[in-house]
Design an enzyme around this catalytic site. Structure first.
Site, PDB file in Angstrom:
ATOM      1  N   TYR A   3      50.450  -1.717 -26.131  1.00 41.26           N
ATOM      2  CA  TYR A   3      49.556  -2.025 -27.245  1.00 41.26           C
ATOM      3  C   TYR A   3      49.909  -3.410 -27.759  1.00 41.26           C
ATOM      4  CZ  TYR A   3      47.291  -1.694 -31.826  1.00 41.26           C
ATOM      5  OH  TYR A   3      46.511  -1.925 -32.930  1.00 41.26           O
ATOM      6  N   ASP A  20      55.474  -9.558 -25.569  1.00 43.74           N
ATOM      7  CA  ASP A  20      55.089  -9.119 -26.899  1.00 43.74           C
ATOM      8  C   ASP A  20      56.310  -8.431 -27.512  1.00 43.74           C
ATOM      9  OD1 ASP A  20      54.189  -7.850 -29.148  1.00 43.74           O
ATOM     10  OD2 ASP A  20      52.324  -7.138 -28.250  1.00 43.74           O
ATOM     11  N   LYS A  74      56.613  -7.828 -37.491  1.00 42.08           N
ATOM     12  CA  LYS A  74      57.474  -6.807 -38.100  1.00 42.08           C
ATOM     13  C   LYS A  74      58.764  -7.389 -38.695  1.00 42.08           C
ATOM     14  CE  LYS A  74      55.137  -3.334 -35.492  1.00 42.08           C
ATOM     15  NZ  LYS A  74      54.142  -2.515 -36.167  1.00 42.08           N
TER      16      LYS A  74
HETATM   17  N1  HOZ Z   1      49.867   0.720 -34.760  1.00 39.90           N
HETATM   18  C1  HOZ Z   1      50.999   0.844 -35.583  1.00 39.90           C
HETATM   19  C2  HOZ Z   1      52.154   1.442 -34.877  1.00 39.90           C
HETATM   20  N2  HOZ Z   1      52.390   0.996 -33.561  1.00 39.90           N
HETATM   21  C3  HOZ Z   1      50.707   1.665 -36.812  1.00 39.90           C
HETATM   22  C4  HOZ Z   1      50.668   0.814 -37.988  1.00 39.90           C
HETATM   23  C5  HOZ Z   1      50.416   1.564 -39.284  1.00 39.90           C
HETATM   24  O1  HOZ Z   1      49.700   2.546 -39.290  1.00 39.90           O
HETATM   25  O2  HOZ Z   1      50.924   1.129 -40.287  1.00 39.90           O
END
Ligand code: HOZ
Length: 421
Positions: A144, A239, A267
């Site tokens: 992802y 990534d 992050k």
């Molecule tokens: N896509 C995010 C985790 N890989 C989730 C982010 C969120 O819901 O804060």
């Protein structure tokens, strides 16, 4: 566990936001209940509006490597706020943060700050295409890279959680140049290079996948990607939005000893504020406007408050790296062994891990998908009702932080060990 107030809030939220949330996984759909609403957090704990206390292993999906409300980070943010929230202009913090990143990620000779991992990846791919003057990109099933159009193909995280292989709303043309390979499969990448080699701008990969659950790279896989991209004149993008400053102070590239051409960070680098970065070799980054013709911009890019949170976080990580990373490893190994005692199938890399509910060894998208998500939901519910907050989806990671006390780790392990599948 009483969650009445959360349930009432969720009912209200459903009226205003799709699924009541601002990011799909937060809806807890795949674990069959409505989400708790968080009131506040401190150290390794979060507290919901019904005053339930949880040991937090979501850690805001990664940024909170120091735990919540670390005094140095909070004070840095407060001090910066007093000087102004945003200028849309240059400030010295940007240079300081860029310097701190480059010290630890020497492959990022030049970099740009943006606001989210999605933006960092989108910009990195554009830079790769602009630099190579090629259109095709290679991505891996189950990885992802945020929600930009061209990358929403067989992606992990919320798409996998909600069984959406390809998002609607993305015109065909946007993904026609996205080639799909299998994570950890040398053959699948070779096939694509055999066919499209001269047109491939880049290979983008999570050097340790963490959005189909944690799936570490097989030995030699990242080096193979380095070699094949070099052979064909394509760029390699790591990534590291999740792995950056987490697997080691120098991220996955230091941990696994393979250097990409471009890195994306998010992050942790923002210390809990919306900040991300992309960067790489100088000659590639010199293609970015105003030096070059690849356009990318943003009013809040390099926001002073976010930069101050990132700087304070990186300072603590850098100064204490010799103790922090071994400690994280020790605590995480302890949790892994508790999971194994409970008979769970677990993948771990440093302080990120995932328990899968399949007999198969999980090495890619197909094997990750073989996990029984109903069993994951049972496991999640068991942990939550015992005061342990983990990802409400099979296809995410569990994060361990500096703030997790030995006592809370032991408590967590005892609860996990008593879990009956
Ligand atoms: N896509 C995010 C985790 N890989 C989730 C982010 C969120 O819901 O804060």
């Amino acid at each position: 566990m009483n969650t009445t107030k959360s349930e009432k809030l969720y009912e209200q939220a459903l009226d205003f936001m799709p699924g009541g949330v601002n990011s799909p996984v937060r809806a807890w759909k795949s674990v069959g209940k409505s989400p708790v609403f968080i009131d506040h957090a401190e150290g390794d704990k979060i507290y919901d509006v019904d005053r339930n206390e949880y040991i937090d292993y979501v850690c805001s999906w990664g940024p909170n490597i120091l735990g919540h409300t670390h005094p140095e980070v909070i004070n840095a943010v407060i001090d910066t706020c007093k000087k102004g929230l945003t200028f849309g202009a240059c400030h010295s913090g940007e240079i300081e943060l860029a310097r701190a990143i480059k010290r630890n990620f020497p492959s990022m000779e030049m970099l740009r700050f943006v606001n989210s991992g999605t933006e960092a990846v989108m910009s990195a791919v554009r830079a790769a295409r602009g630099y190579t003057k090629r259109d095709f990109i290679v991505k891996f099933e189950g990885c992802y890279h945020g929600h930009s159009d061209g990358l929403l193909v067989r992606a992990g995280s919320g798409l996998l959680t909600n069984s959406i292989p390809d998002s609607s709303g993305v015109p065909k043309g946007y993904t026609e140049t996205t080639l799909l390979a299998k994570y950890n499969s040398v053959e699948s990448v070779e096939k694509l290079f055999d066919k499209y080699g001269k047109d491939i701008a880049c290979v983008i990969v999570e050097p340790c996948a963490a959005n189909m659950g944690v799936v570490p790279p097989k030995s030699g896989f990242l080096q193979f990607l380095r070699d094949i991209t070099e052979k064909y004149g394509a760029l390699l993008i790591f990534d590291e939005v999740i792995t950056g400053f987490r697997l080691s102070i120098g991220g996955a590239q230091k941990y696994y000893g393979v250097c990409p051409d471009i890195t994306t960070l998010g992050k942790i680098v923002g210390g809990g504020m919306p900040l991300a970065a992309y960067g790489g070799k100088r000659e590639i980054m010199e293609c970015i406007s105003p030096l070059g013709s690849v356009y990318q911009a943003g009013t809040l890019s390099g926001n002073p408050v976010a930069v101050s949170a990132g700087l304070a976080t990186l300072k603590i990580l850098e100064e204490n790296q010799d103790t922090i990373y071994p400690e994280l490893e020790k605590k995480s190994a302890r949790i892994e062994s508790a999971m194994r005692k409970a008979g769970l199938n677990v993948n771990r890399a440093g302080s990120i891990m995932t328990a899968f509910f399949t007999d198969k060894s999980v090495t890619d998208y197909e094997t990750a998908k073989s996990s029984d998500t109903k069993k994951y939901a049972d496991y999640f519910n068991y942990l939550q009702s015992n005061g342990i907050y983990t990802a409400p989806s099979q296809f995410e990671a569990m994060f361990v932080s500096v703030a997790h006390t030995d006592e809370d780790i032991e408590k967590t392990c005892n609860i996990i060990e008593e879990y009956k599948k």
